[in-house]
Write a protein that holds these residues in place. Structure first.
Motif, PDB file in Angstrom:
ATOM      1  N   ARG A 147     -32.219 110.130  21.227  1.00 14.13           N
ATOM      2  CA  ARG A 147     -32.410 110.681  20.109  1.00 14.13           C
ATOM      3  C   ARG A 147     -31.877 112.034  19.523  1.00 14.13           C
ATOM      4  NH1 ARG A 147     -37.608 108.794  17.804  1.00 14.13           N
ATOM      5  NH2 ARG A 147     -38.314 107.233  19.094  1.00 14.13           N
ATOM      6  N   LYS A 148     -31.691 112.776  20.548  1.00 18.91           N
ATOM      7  CA  LYS A 148     -31.072 114.227  20.346  1.00 18.91           C
ATOM      8  C   LYS A 148     -29.561 114.066  19.914  1.00 18.91           C
ATOM      9  CE  LYS A 148     -33.586 116.355  24.049  1.00 18.91           C
ATOM     10  NZ  LYS A 148     -33.845 116.832  25.519  1.00 18.91           N
ATOM     11  N   GLN A 149     -28.880 112.773  20.069  1.00 24.03           N
ATOM     12  CA  GLN A 149     -27.371 112.817  19.594  1.00 24.03           C
ATOM     13  C   GLN A 149     -27.467 111.670  18.371  1.00 24.03           C
ATOM     14  OE1 GLN A 149     -25.960 110.950  23.434  1.00 24.03           O
ATOM     15  NE2 GLN A 149     -25.130 113.185  24.096  1.00 24.03           N
ATOM     16  N   ALA A 150     -28.550 111.272  18.011  1.00 27.98           N
ATOM     17  CA  ALA A 150     -28.414 110.401  16.563  1.00 27.98           C
ATOM     18  C   ALA A 150     -28.181 111.156  15.429  1.00 27.98           C
ATOM     19  CB  ALA A 150     -29.961 109.741  16.761  1.00 27.98           C
ATOM     20  N   THR A 151     -27.700 110.428  14.593  1.00 28.89           N
ATOM     21  CA  THR A 151     -27.190 110.745  13.401  1.00 28.89           C
ATOM     22  C   THR A 151     -28.432 111.381  12.545  1.00 28.89           C
ATOM     23  OG1 THR A 151     -25.173 109.569  13.260  1.00 28.89           O
ATOM     24  CG2 THR A 151     -25.974 110.221  11.181  1.00 28.89           C
ATOM     25  N   CYS A 152     -29.480 110.934  12.601  1.00 34.10           N
ATOM     26  CA  CYS A 152     -30.675 111.221  12.085  1.00 34.10           C
ATOM     27  C   CYS A 152     -31.431 112.491  12.299  1.00 34.10           C
ATOM     28  CB  CYS A 152     -31.814 109.959  11.927  1.00 34.10           C
ATOM     29  SG  CYS A 152     -32.297 109.879  13.414  1.00 34.10           S
ATOM     30  N   VAL A 153     -31.050 113.110  13.327  1.00 34.54           N
ATOM     31  CA  VAL A 153     -31.845 114.493  13.972  1.00 34.54           C
ATOM     32  C   VAL A 153     -31.493 115.572  12.491  1.00 34.54           C
ATOM     33  CG1 VAL A 153     -31.486 116.380  15.441  1.00 34.54           C
ATOM     34  CG2 VAL A 153     -31.094 113.807  16.299  1.00 34.54           C
ATOM     35  N   GLY A 154     -32.865 115.936  12.461  1.00 33.73           N
ATOM     36  CA  GLY A 154     -32.776 117.049  11.385  1.00 33.73           C
ATOM     37  C   GLY A 154     -33.034 116.626  10.146  1.00 33.73           C
ATOM     38  N   LEU A 155     -32.880 115.231   9.714  1.00 34.57           N
ATOM     39  CA  LEU A 155     -32.825 114.787   8.358  1.00 34.57           C
ATOM     40  C   LEU A 155     -34.319 114.512   7.910  1.00 34.57           C
ATOM     41  CD1 LEU A 155     -29.742 112.424   8.429  1.00 34.57           C
ATOM     42  CD2 LEU A 155     -30.006 114.710   7.310  1.00 34.57           C
ATOM     43  N   PRO A 156     -34.645 114.470   6.857  1.00 37.90           N
ATOM     44  CA  PRO A 156     -36.098 114.257   6.216  1.00 37.90           C
ATOM     45  C   PRO A 156     -36.504 112.961   6.752  1.00 37.90           C
ATOM     46  CG  PRO A 156     -34.557 115.121   4.539  1.00 37.90           C
ATOM     47  CD  PRO A 156     -33.749 114.725   5.665  1.00 37.90           C
ATOM     48  N   THR A 157     -37.640 112.889   7.679  1.00 39.53           N
ATOM     49  CA  THR A 157     -38.382 111.580   7.855  1.00 39.53           C
ATOM     50  C   THR A 157     -38.523 110.613   6.814  1.00 39.53           C
ATOM     51  OG1 THR A 157     -39.320 113.206   9.713  1.00 39.53           O
ATOM     52  CG2 THR A 157     -40.395 110.980   9.383  1.00 39.53           C
ATOM     53  N   GLU A 158     -38.889 111.077   5.644  1.00 40.80           N
ATOM     54  CA  GLU A 158     -39.278 110.168   4.563  1.00 40.80           C
ATOM     55  C   GLU A 158     -38.136 109.300   4.350  1.00 40.80           C
ATOM     56  OE1 GLU A 158     -38.477 114.032   2.677  1.00 40.80           O
ATOM     57  OE2 GLU A 158     -39.803 113.572   4.318  1.00 40.80           O
ATOM     58  N   TRP A 159     -36.810 109.724   4.471  1.00 35.53           N
ATOM     59  CA  TRP A 159     -35.653 108.725   4.160  1.00 35.53           C
ATOM     60  C   TRP A 159     -35.714 107.317   4.840  1.00 35.53           C
ATOM     61  CZ3 TRP A 159     -30.769 111.924   4.128  1.00 35.53           C
ATOM     62  CH2 TRP A 159     -30.571 112.974   3.201  1.00 35.53           C
ATOM     63  N   TRP A 160     -36.487 107.493   6.059  1.00 36.43           N
ATOM     64  CA  TRP A 160     -36.720 105.934   6.930  1.00 36.43           C
ATOM     65  C   TRP A 160     -37.596 104.951   6.676  1.00 36.43           C
ATOM     66  CZ3 TRP A 160     -32.012 107.479   8.309  1.00 36.43           C
ATOM     67  CH2 TRP A 160     -31.777 108.757   8.650  1.00 36.43           C
ATOM     68  N   PHE A 161     -38.370 105.368   5.544  1.00 39.29           N
ATOM     69  CA  PHE A 161     -39.376 104.435   5.137  1.00 39.29           C
ATOM     70  C   PHE A 161     -39.332 103.624   3.725  1.00 39.29           C
ATOM     71  CE2 PHE A 161     -40.935 107.034   8.490  1.00 39.29           C
ATOM     72  CZ  PHE A 161     -41.240 106.220   8.972  1.00 39.29           C
ATOM     73  N   GLU A 162     -39.302 102.107   3.924  1.00 34.49           N
ATOM     74  CA  GLU A 162     -39.275 101.263   2.696  1.00 34.49           C
ATOM     75  C   GLU A 162     -39.967 101.984   1.617  1.00 34.49           C
ATOM     76  OE1 GLU A 162     -37.238  99.118   2.058  1.00 34.49           O
ATOM     77  OE2 GLU A 162     -36.532  97.978   3.804  1.00 34.49           O
ATOM     78  N   SER A 163     -41.110 102.493   1.903  1.00 37.37           N
ATOM     79  CA  SER A 163     -42.111 102.800   0.943  1.00 37.37           C
ATOM     80  C   SER A 163     -41.503 103.975  -0.015  1.00 37.37           C
ATOM     81  CB  SER A 163     -43.605 103.262   1.340  1.00 37.37           C
ATOM     82  OG  SER A 163     -43.262 104.474   2.123  1.00 37.37           O
ATOM     83  N   GLU A 164     -40.487 104.494   0.385  1.00 34.30           N
ATOM     84  CA  GLU A 164     -39.943 105.698  -0.195  1.00 34.30           C
ATOM     85  C   GLU A 164     -38.872 105.044  -1.339  1.00 34.30           C
ATOM     86  OE1 GLU A 164     -40.699 108.817  -0.282  1.00 34.30           O
ATOM     87  OE2 GLU A 164     -42.416 108.301   1.172  1.00 34.30           O
TER      88      GLU A 164
END
Length: 79
Positions: free
Chosen positions: A6-23
């Motif tokens: 997880r520490k090397q993933a592209t998503c680190v530090g990006l808004p959590t809400e971006w990852w959910f379909e309901s958004e």
């Protein structure tokens, strides 16, 4: 399963809400596009497949809708 990836993933530090379909759809589309070049998409996807309650975008796939399709592909590839 270790989550050191997880520490090397592209998503680190990006808004959590971006990852959910309901958004909003554009956020989910952007999240999927970010995974195109992520060096940690395989362990991310593996974690989602191992977690039956995973939801949102994991390894470039939307869960839970991707779960059955990906598990079937992996079974076929394994022979």
């Amino acid at each position: 399963m270790t989550d050191a990836w997880r520490k090397q993933a592209t998503c680190v530090g990006l808004p959590t809400e971006w990852w959910f379909e309901s958004e909003r759809t554009w956020r989910t589309t952007l999240a999927k596009q970010l995974f195109t070049d992520c060096v940690r998409k395989e362990p991310c996807l593996a974690e989602a497949l191992a977690n039956p309650t995973a939801q949102g975008v994991w390894g470039g796939h939307c869960f839970p809708s991707a779960r059955q399709r990906l598990l079937k592909i992996r079974r076929v590839e394994a022979g």
